[in-house]
Scaffold this motif. Structure first.
Motif, PDB file in Angstrom:
ATOM      1  N   ILE A 167       0.838  -1.198   0.000  1.00 36.62           N
ATOM      2  CA  ILE A 167       0.000   0.000   0.000  1.00 36.62           C
ATOM      3  C   ILE A 167       0.875   1.250   0.000  1.00 36.62           C
ATOM      4  N   THR A 168       1.929   1.239   0.798  1.00 38.74           N
ATOM      5  CA  THR A 168       2.853   2.375   0.814  1.00 38.74           C
ATOM      6  C   THR A 168       3.493   2.541  -0.554  1.00 38.74           C
ATOM      7  N   ARG A 169       3.923   1.435  -1.154  1.00 46.08           N
ATOM      8  CA  ARG A 169       4.528   1.495  -2.481  1.00 46.08           C
ATOM      9  C   ARG A 169       3.537   2.044  -3.490  1.00 46.08           C
ATOM     10  N   ALA A 170       2.319   1.571  -3.452  1.00 48.11           N
ATOM     11  CA  ALA A 170       1.304   2.037  -4.390  1.00 48.11           C
ATOM     12  C   ALA A 170       1.064   3.542  -4.224  1.00 48.11           C
ATOM     13  N   PHE A 171       0.969   4.009  -2.980  1.00 48.25           N
ATOM     14  CA  PHE A 171       0.774   5.444  -2.738  1.00 48.25           C
ATOM     15  C   PHE A 171       1.942   6.247  -3.290  1.00 48.25           C
ATOM     16  N   ALA A 205      12.585   5.720  -8.472  1.00 47.20           N
ATOM     17  CA  ALA A 205      12.355   6.879  -7.609  1.00 47.20           C
ATOM     18  C   ALA A 205      11.533   6.470  -6.388  1.00 47.20           C
ATOM     19  N   GLY A 206      10.528   5.622  -6.600  1.00 46.72           N
ATOM     20  CA  GLY A 206       9.709   5.137  -5.490  1.00 46.72           C
ATOM     21  C   GLY A 206      10.525   4.348  -4.490  1.00 46.72           C
ATOM     22  N   LEU A 207      11.412   3.521  -4.995  1.00 49.99           N
ATOM     23  CA  LEU A 207      12.296   2.743  -4.114  1.00 49.99           C
ATOM     24  C   LEU A 207      13.165   3.675  -3.279  1.00 49.99           C
ATOM     25  N   LEU A 208      13.718   4.701  -3.915  1.00 45.63           N
ATOM     26  CA  LEU A 208      14.550   5.665  -3.206  1.00 45.63           C
ATOM     27  C   LEU A 208      13.745   6.414  -2.135  1.00 45.63           C
ATOM     28  N   VAL A 209      12.561   6.900  -2.492  1.00 44.08           N
ATOM     29  CA  VAL A 209      11.715   7.624  -1.534  1.00 44.08           C
ATOM     30  C   VAL A 209      11.310   6.698  -0.378  1.00 44.08           C
ATOM     31  N   GLN A 216       9.823  -6.483  -0.193  1.00 40.81           N
ATOM     32  CA  GLN A 216      10.633  -7.180  -1.191  1.00 40.81           C
ATOM     33  C   GLN A 216       9.777  -7.756  -2.312  1.00 40.81           C
ATOM     34  N   LEU A 217       8.685  -8.419  -1.945  1.00 37.65           N
ATOM     35  CA  LEU A 217       7.814  -9.026  -2.960  1.00 37.65           C
ATOM     36  C   LEU A 217       7.135  -7.959  -3.818  1.00 37.65           C
ATOM     37  N   SER A 218       6.706  -6.882  -3.197  1.00 35.24           N
ATOM     38  CA  SER A 218       6.025  -5.827  -3.923  1.00 35.24           C
ATOM     39  C   SER A 218       6.941  -5.178  -4.956  1.00 35.24           C
ATOM     40  N   TYR A 219       8.138  -4.819  -4.543  1.00 34.20           N
ATOM     41  CA  TYR A 219       9.064  -4.189  -5.481  1.00 34.20           C
ATOM     42  C   TYR A 219       9.583  -5.180  -6.517  1.00 34.20           C
ATOM     43  N   ALA A 220       9.757  -6.424  -6.137  1.00 31.71           N
ATOM     44  CA  ALA A 220      10.186  -7.433  -7.118  1.00 31.71           C
ATOM     45  C   ALA A 220       9.117  -7.621  -8.189  1.00 31.71           C
ATOM     46  N   ALA A 221       7.856  -7.694  -7.775  1.00 32.51           N
ATOM     47  CA  ALA A 221       6.768  -7.835  -8.746  1.00 32.51           C
ATOM     48  C   ALA A 221       6.709  -6.622  -9.671  1.00 32.51           C
ATOM     49  N   MET A 222       6.874  -5.426  -9.115  1.00 31.99           N
ATOM     50  CA  MET A 222       6.856  -4.224  -9.945  1.00 31.99           C
ATOM     51  C   MET A 222       8.052  -4.184 -10.894  1.00 31.99           C
ATOM     52  N   ALA A 223       9.192  -4.690 -10.462  1.00 35.99           N
ATOM     53  CA  ALA A 223      10.355  -4.760 -11.348  1.00 35.99           C
ATOM     54  C   ALA A 223      10.054  -5.695 -12.527  1.00 35.99           C
ATOM     55  N   GLY A 224       9.381  -6.797 -12.246  1.00 37.71           N
ATOM     56  CA  GLY A 224       8.979  -7.698 -13.326  1.00 37.71           C
ATOM     57  C   GLY A 224       8.033  -7.024 -14.299  1.00 37.71           C
ATOM     58  N   ILE A 225       7.097  -6.234 -13.762  1.00 37.29           N
ATOM     59  CA  ILE A 225       6.157  -5.512 -14.628  1.00 37.29           C
ATOM     60  C   ILE A 225       6.895  -4.471 -15.460  1.00 37.29           C
ATOM     61  N   ALA A 230       9.286 -12.129  -8.681  1.00 35.48           N
ATOM     62  CA  ALA A 230       8.948 -12.300  -7.268  1.00 35.48           C
ATOM     63  C   ALA A 230       8.980 -13.769  -6.830  1.00 35.48           C
ATOM     64  N   GLY A 231       8.887 -14.683  -7.768  1.00 34.15           N
ATOM     65  CA  GLY A 231       8.855 -16.110  -7.428  1.00 34.15           C
ATOM     66  C   GLY A 231      10.109 -16.590  -6.717  1.00 34.15           C
ATOM     67  N   VAL A 232      11.243 -16.029  -7.092  1.00 37.18           N
ATOM     68  CA  VAL A 232      12.503 -16.403  -6.448  1.00 37.18           C
ATOM     69  C   VAL A 232      12.459 -16.028  -4.960  1.00 37.18           C
ATOM     70  N   LEU A 233      11.933 -14.840  -4.693  1.00 39.11           N
ATOM     71  CA  LEU A 233      11.808 -14.415  -3.281  1.00 39.11           C
ATOM     72  C   LEU A 233      10.795 -15.271  -2.530  1.00 39.11           C
TER      73      LEU A 233
END
Length: 171
Positions: A2-6, A30-34, A49-58, A100-103
């Motif tokens: 939710i924080t990542r999405a915001f 930028a979101g990761l940095l913030v 970790q899962l949220s950012y990994a999934a977004m990296a895949g996207i 995200a599957g690896v994580l």
């Protein structure tokens, strides 16, 4: 998540306000940095970790995977358009799981075997369920109650989602 999405929404809308391009990979970084600047210990969170990994895949896996199959504007109106939408959803699910599957394996010792089936069935229902639930919530807030038809639709969608997830989890 939710924080990542915001943070992503805030960055994306800020970019639009300043007439900057909204490229997902830039928003992701930028979101990761913030996020890590505001909450440095979040990096240890499995959800983070899962949220950012999934977004990296996207951001990085999905576009080339989706573009394996292209469709012409004329074909988009035919049955090929429906098949392309299914392919796009499948490509999105594969991209998320590839990153995200690896994580998931690392943290939980298992890999979601039926992710593709689950996402192909549950995502369209969720796309209807969320607006229906928001409509019920809005009606209840404004008028003090929600019309029965909206409640029935929301309940049907919720029951359908629960049924599908129970069937898949029983496989």
């Amino acid at each position: 998540s939710i924080t990542r999405a915001f943070i992503f929404i805030a960055l994306g809308e800020s970019a639009a306000m300043f007439h900057r391009t909204r490229k997902l990979s830039r928003i992701l970084m930028a979101g990761l940095l913030v996020h890590l600047t505001l909450f440095p210990t979040a990096v240890t969170s499995i959800g983070f970790q899962l949220s950012y990994a999934a977004m990296a895949g996207i951001a990085w896996i999905y576009p080339p995977l989706r573009d394996i199959w292209t469709i012409s504007p004329e074909d988009e109106k035919s049955g090929a358009g429906i098949m392309y939408k299914i392919w796009s959803m499948a490509a999105l699910s594969i991209a998320c799981q590839a990153s995200a599957g690896v994580l998931a394996w690392f943290h939980f010792g298992t890999f979601p075997q039926y992710f593709l089936l689950t996402n192909l069935l549950a995502a369209p229902i969720a796309g209807l369920l969320i607006p229906a639930a928001l409509l019920c919530l809005t009606c209840s807030t404004i008028f003090g109650s929600c019309p029965q038809i909206f409640l029935s639709i929301t309940e049907f969608l919720s029951d359908s989602m629960t049924f599908i997830l129970n069937v898949i989890s029983g496989i």
